[in-house]
Design a protein around this motif. Structure first.
Motif: not given
Lengths: 439, 168
Positions: A351-379
């Motif tokens: 759901i988010f990735t197409p929106l992020i691409k439209t907004a002009g962000f780099d999808p790889v960079w977004f996915c890394i932020l996503f991964l970091i956020m998943i880390q916080t959700s572990y804790l």
């Protein structure tokens, strides 16, 4: 504007929170809304998705990375790693905790999932740290934070699942996470060192004892215990990073190497291999089942016009790209209170990735932020897998309060990592671009 | 009822062990591909297709086994507070929706297999160009087993809801 697809999310959430298996919750939701939108034809879409997903060779990396970790956990390699690292760090303030984090980094670099790794590390290091009167909050935080590094340090099964969903290459994701992962690990080490220097009670320095090995002996222990696993990690990550092998192929090499390594250390047994294989099957089928159900779910969601509607809604709200990004991160953070990583990835990446691409962000960079956020959700309690695993292995004198108190500074460090990556996107984007030139 | 649960679970267990072992040829075939590409300068014709066939079969055939082991992930943060009986009733309702879906899917996958078989379709994925039907047999077997194991789980939940046999 088509609102119907958006009812899919609450329905799936209600089913999940009622305790229905995630895979069934998503299948049921996809079926109900699919029948409504497409009628009986929905089943053909399902058949097609089953065939597509199971014919994708990229996903071979999932069982192979899981197996690599499962084999190494049973091999007694953790003890050797800890011995090799802590003889160097034990005299530092917080030295045992620092050794634990470093060991976790090495473990994370040799397997793709958290969980069992955390149990192995916890069983091994908690008694030692308690014996030297380390602060119980610090112990808990170290184990939880270190044990969950597997997501952000390559290879990562989460990245293998995420890449195809976000329509970016798994290789790019694995390159992209190298620096953020190392920064996060380094922040943990620095934090432990600083806090133990300021408050020596947290992690007292250990005085030298008469039985301590001499320098020569230390070098020998390190060579014997540390070099083989580190070589294996370089073989796997190196061949991905240098473009010699695809992530899938590197995973196969790693799986083979993990078996050879247990043979080298004489801990190999057929039983251990068989158990690792069964464990791998269960973890893989669980992940792939949710992935399959998730593709059915998003297939119906997109087919019903959900993404277009979301795009229009966001265009109407006229959010600036950064506000949009912040909003998404907030949603992920809240979702992390209740959901496990695989559900978060499955629902929100498409759901988010197409929106992020439209907004002009780099999808790889977004996915890394996503991964970091998943880390916080572990804790982050209440749904904190890292704390559940810790509770399973911690002795009773470490209370749940110690654990909640202990993870807070590490969550802050994860958020700090995320801010660093947001400010300097080159940390993510530089390595994939550079490696592309080498090939 | 006990006997049918037990016989389903025995078949599912055997297939699960078979599926788990598929990882061995997958690892060896993929390593061999890398080896032959670099050491012998010639990639194999078969490794790619064999690779994805084994990958897909591994997790598909493991679906039922994983269900039997209770390893399909659940979010128990709220439902953990329900009584065992309530949880059993929720499970029964969910299985009642899922089982027809799985049966329907199995039926369509069977049709899908039949199309591939009668038209002698081939994958067109590589020079090896295997026929499509063997992989589609795996789909059918996997989903039939998944449906059967769901049925076994349904029966177990019914027993739990009645409060028979399971004290916990």
């Amino acid at each position: 504007m088509e609102l119907l697809p958006f009812l899919m999310l609450p329905m799936a959430f209600v089913l999940m929170f009622l305790g229905v298996q995630v895979v069934y919750s998503m299948m049921i939701t996809a079926l109900v809304f699919g029948l409504f939108t497409f009628g009986n034809r929905v089943v053909f879409q399902f058949v097609e998705k089953i065939e597509d997903l199971s014919s994708n060779f990229v996903f071979a990396a999932v069982p192979l990375f899981v197996f690599m970790g499962a084999m190494l956990e049973r091999s007694g390699i953790a003890d050797r790693l800890f011995e090799a690292i802590h003889i160097w760090t034990r005299r530092l303030p917080g030295g045992l905790a620092i050794a634990t984090v470093l060991m976790c980094v090495i473990f994370a670099a040799s397997s793709g999932v958290i969980g069992a790794t955390e149990s192995v590390v916890g069983l091994l290091t908690i008694p030692v740290m308690l014996r030297y009167a380390y602060d119980r909050g610090l112990i808990s935080g170290t184990i939880c934070a270190g044990g969950s590094l597997g997501t952000i340090i390559p290879p990562s099964v989460v990245a293998v699942v995420m890449g195809p969903l976000a329509d970016i290459s798994v290789g790019d994701l694995l390159y992209g996470m190298v620096f953020p992962g190392l920064i996060m690990g380094a922040l943990y080490v620095v934090y432990i060192f600083v806090v133990c220097s300021l408050r020596p009670k947290y992690g007292p320095r250990i005085a030298s004892e008469p039985g301590d090995p001499r320098f020569g002996a230390k070098v020998w222990i390190t060579t014997r215990n540390l070099i083989p696993p580190v070589l294996m990690i370089f073989a796997v990550l190196g061949s991905i990073l240098l473009g010699w092998a695809s992530p899938t192929e590197a995973a196969a090499i790693g799986a083979l190497a993990s078996v050879l390594l247990t043979m080298l250390y004489r801990t190999y047994s057929n039983t251990a291999l068989f158990e690792a294989l069964l464990k791998t099957l269960k973890v893989t089928s669980m992940i792939m089942a949710v992935l399959l159900a998730g593709t059915l779910f998003t297939g119906v969601f997109i087919g019903g016009g959900g993404i277009n509607a979301a795009n229009q809604a966001i265009a109407k709200m006229q959010l600036s790209p950064w506000v949009l990004l912040a909003l998404m991160m907030l949603i992920l953070f809240i979702a992390g209170f209740f959901l496990d990583w695989i559900s978060i990835v499955l629902i929100f990446v498409p759901i988010f990735t197409p929106l992020i691409k439209t907004a002009g962000f780099d999808p790889v960079w977004f996915c890394i932020l996503f991964l970091i956020m998943i880390q916080t959700s572990y804790l982050t309690p209440p749904m904190a897998p890292a704390i559940f695993y810790l509770r399973a292995v911690a002795p009773p004198q470490i209370t749940i309060r110690d654990m909640y108190r202990g993870v807070v500074p590490f969550i802050a460090l994860q958020v700090l990592t995320m801010v660093i990556v947001m400010i300097w996107p080159a940390l993510v984007t530089w390595l994939p671009g550079t490696m592309l030139k080498f090939k | 009822m006990n006997i049918s649960i037990r016989s389903i679970e025995r078949v599912v267990g055997a297939v699960g062990i078979f599926a788990a072992l598929l990882l061995v040829p997958l690892t060896l075939a993929t390593c061999w591909e890398v080896f032959s590409r670099y050491a012998m300068g010639a990639p194999t014709v078969w490794a790619y297709e064999v690779g994805y066939l084994l990958t897909g079969s591994h997790f598909l055939l493991g679906l039922a086994y994983t269900l039997r082991a209770g390893e399909h992930i659940r979010i128990d943060i709220f439902s953990g507070r329900f009584s065992p009986r309530t949880r059993a009733v929720i499970d029964i309702l969910a299985y009642c929706v899922v089982i027809p879906l799985l049966v329907w899917l199995s039926y369509e996958l069977m049709q899908h297999f039949w199309t591939g078989w009668s038209r002698s379709e081939r994958t067109g994925q590589s020079a090896m160009n295997l026929p499509v039907w063997p992989f589609r047999v795996v789909f059918v077997v996997s989903f039939v087993l998944f449906a059967l194991q769901s049925l076994a789980e349904l029966m177990k939940s019914v027993r739990r809801a009645r409060g028979v046999g399971d004290a916990s």
